[in-house]
Write a protein that holds these residues in place. Structure first.
Motif, PDB file in Angstrom:
ATOM      1  N   SER A  48      45.207 -18.091  43.130  1.00  0.00           N
ATOM      2  CA  SER A  48      44.603 -18.205  44.467  1.00  0.00           C
ATOM      3  C   SER A  48      43.944 -16.898  44.892  1.00  0.00           C
ATOM      4  O   SER A  48      44.095 -16.445  46.029  1.00  0.00           O
ATOM      5  N   THR A  60      35.083 -23.146  44.022  1.00  0.00           N
ATOM      6  CA  THR A  60      36.168 -22.446  44.735  1.00  0.00           C
ATOM      7  C   THR A  60      35.597 -21.353  45.637  1.00  0.00           C
ATOM      8  O   THR A  60      36.009 -21.207  46.796  1.00  0.00           O
ATOM      9  N   THR A  98      32.383 -23.653  38.052  1.00  0.00           N
ATOM     10  CA  THR A  98      31.387 -24.424  38.805  1.00  0.00           C
ATOM     11  C   THR A  98      30.931 -23.659  40.058  1.00  0.00           C
ATOM     12  O   THR A  98      29.907 -23.996  40.645  1.00  0.00           O
TER      13      THR A  98
HETATM   14  O1  LIG Z   1      34.273 -21.954  39.821  1.00  0.00           O
HETATM   15  P1  LIG Z   1      35.353 -22.993  39.811  1.00  0.00           P
HETATM   16  O2  LIG Z   1      35.014 -24.193  39.003  1.00  0.00           O
HETATM   17  O3  LIG Z   1      35.791 -23.370  41.205  1.00  0.00           O
HETATM   18  O4  LIG Z   1      36.612 -22.367  39.052  1.00  0.00           O
HETATM   19  C1  LIG Z   1      37.104 -21.090  39.357  1.00  0.00           C
HETATM   20  C2  LIG Z   1      38.496 -21.137  39.901  1.00  0.00           C
HETATM   21  O5  LIG Z   1      39.387 -21.698  38.915  1.00  0.00           O
HETATM   22  C3  LIG Z   1      40.407 -20.750  38.615  1.00  0.00           C
HETATM   23  O6  LIG Z   1      41.526 -20.959  39.405  1.00  0.00           O
HETATM   24  P2  LIG Z   1      42.670 -21.997  38.993  1.00  0.00           P
HETATM   25  O7  LIG Z   1      42.200 -23.375  39.235  1.00  0.00           O
HETATM   26  O8  LIG Z   1      43.124 -21.669  37.599  1.00  0.00           O
HETATM   27  O9  LIG Z   1      43.795 -21.703  40.017  1.00  0.00           O
HETATM   28  P3  LIG Z   1      44.590 -20.366  40.351  1.00  0.00           P
HETATM   29  O10 LIG Z   1      43.958 -19.879  41.593  1.00  0.00           O
HETATM   30  O11 LIG Z   1      45.980 -20.815  40.527  1.00  0.00           O
HETATM   31  O12 LIG Z   1      44.441 -19.381  39.212  1.00  0.00           O
HETATM   32  C4  LIG Z   1      39.775 -19.413  38.961  1.00  0.00           C
HETATM   33  O13 LIG Z   1      40.775 -18.423  39.176  1.00  0.00           O
HETATM   34  C5  LIG Z   1      38.987 -19.732  40.195  1.00  0.00           C
HETATM   35  O14 LIG Z   1      39.771 -19.719  41.339  1.00  0.00           O
END
Ligand SMILES: O=P(O)(O)OC[C@H]1O[C@H](OP(=O)(O)OP(=O)(O)O)[C@H](O)[C@@H]1O
Ligand SMILES: Nc1ncnc2c1ncn2[C@@H]1O[C@H](COP(=O)(O)OP(=O)(O)OP(=O)(O)O)[C@@H](O)[C@H]1O
Length: 216
Positions: A143, A165, A162
């Motif tokens: 996060s 987030t 993508t």
């Molecule tokens: O550009 P996006 O497609 O949105 O992907 C990026 C996101 O994915 C990963 O988090 P993850 O889902 O592994 O969760 P985490 O925050 O628990 O590490 C990374 O740390 C970013 O927060």
């Protein structure tokens, strides 16, 4: 246990399915239980392979210590962990990139080192050092995008795929640092002792990678 077999450290999670698919396309006969089971060690007698399922960040540790001969790890993890392993192949799977992001309009304050939140403190430190920029590193385990929103950090260093987030949390990318793909890594001693099996693995994977690349 058969010591002639190759032991492979596989990353659980995001990379897993793509890595399994690549191995199957390379002609390795992997048991169907692979994707469903909660077992952490899975053997394939016909392939002469033993797989251990590890956290992605731990894969280079298993390979460095020689309990696994080869492994699949993201370039991000390899840079962060700096383990004594050889990188044999760019598997070109699980592509993403590492970026610096911040709240829109963020400006660096003079004479105060900005706080950078990240899961990758070593990678981020060497990046900012190379830029001649002094920063204060705050290690988080996930996060990461939360940190600037609650005032824990001024900037983040994190993976972008993508961009969703960042977007949904109102952050903007300020620098793209490097592209990331998964790599096949090998323990240096295994590479000498099991050269034939490891070379065969590379030979089988190479055309599959090239084919996957052209079909994208
Ligand atoms: O550009 P996006 O497609 O949105 O992907 C990026 C996101 O994915 C990963 O988090 P993850 O889902 O592994 O969760 P985490 O925050 O628990 O590490 C990374 O740390 C970013 O927060
Ligand atoms: N959008 C993405 N976010 C994070 N990692 C990604 C992404 N796309 C590809 N990857 C690759 O996947 C690896 C992380 O996989 P995964 O998210 O399953 O593990 P993790 O970060 O250890 O998970 P967690 O801590 O959430 O269990 C990274 O090392 C990177 O190489």
């Amino acid at each position: 246990m058969n010591n002639e077999w190759l032991t492979i450290a596989m990353p659980k999670g995001r990379i897993f399915d793509e890595a399994v698919e690549l191995l199957r396309l390379a002609g390795y006969d992997l048991p169907p239980e692979f994707e469903e089971s909660r077992k952490l060690i899975i053997e394939s007698e016909s392939a002469g392979m033993r797989f251990i399922l590890a956290k992605p960040m731990d894969v280079p540790t298993y390979v460095e210590h020689g309990v696994c001969d080869v492994g699949v790890a993201g370039k991000d993890v390899l840079i962060e962990e700096e383990r004594d392993v050889y990188e044999l192949l760019d598997l070109q799977i699980s592509a993403c990139y590492m970026a610096v992001a911040a709240l829109p309009g963020y400006e660096r304050k003079k004479d105060i080192a900005p706080k950078v939140a990240t899961k990758y403190p070593n990678l981020a430190s060497s990046y900012f050092r190379a830029q001649g920029e002094q920063v204060e590193m705050i290690k988080l385990n996930g996060s990461i995008e939360l940190a600037p929103l609650v005032g824990l950090a001024d900037r983040i260093v994190d993976i972008v795929s993508t961009g969703q987030t960042l977007k949904e949390n109102g952050l903007v990318e300020t620098e793209e640092m490097m592209t990331i793909t998964s790599r096949l890594i090998v323990n240096p001693v295994s590479y000498r002792m099991k050269a034939a099996a490891i070379d065969e693995m590379v030979t089988r994977l190479e055309p599959v990678i090239a084919k996957e690349e052209t079909s994208e």
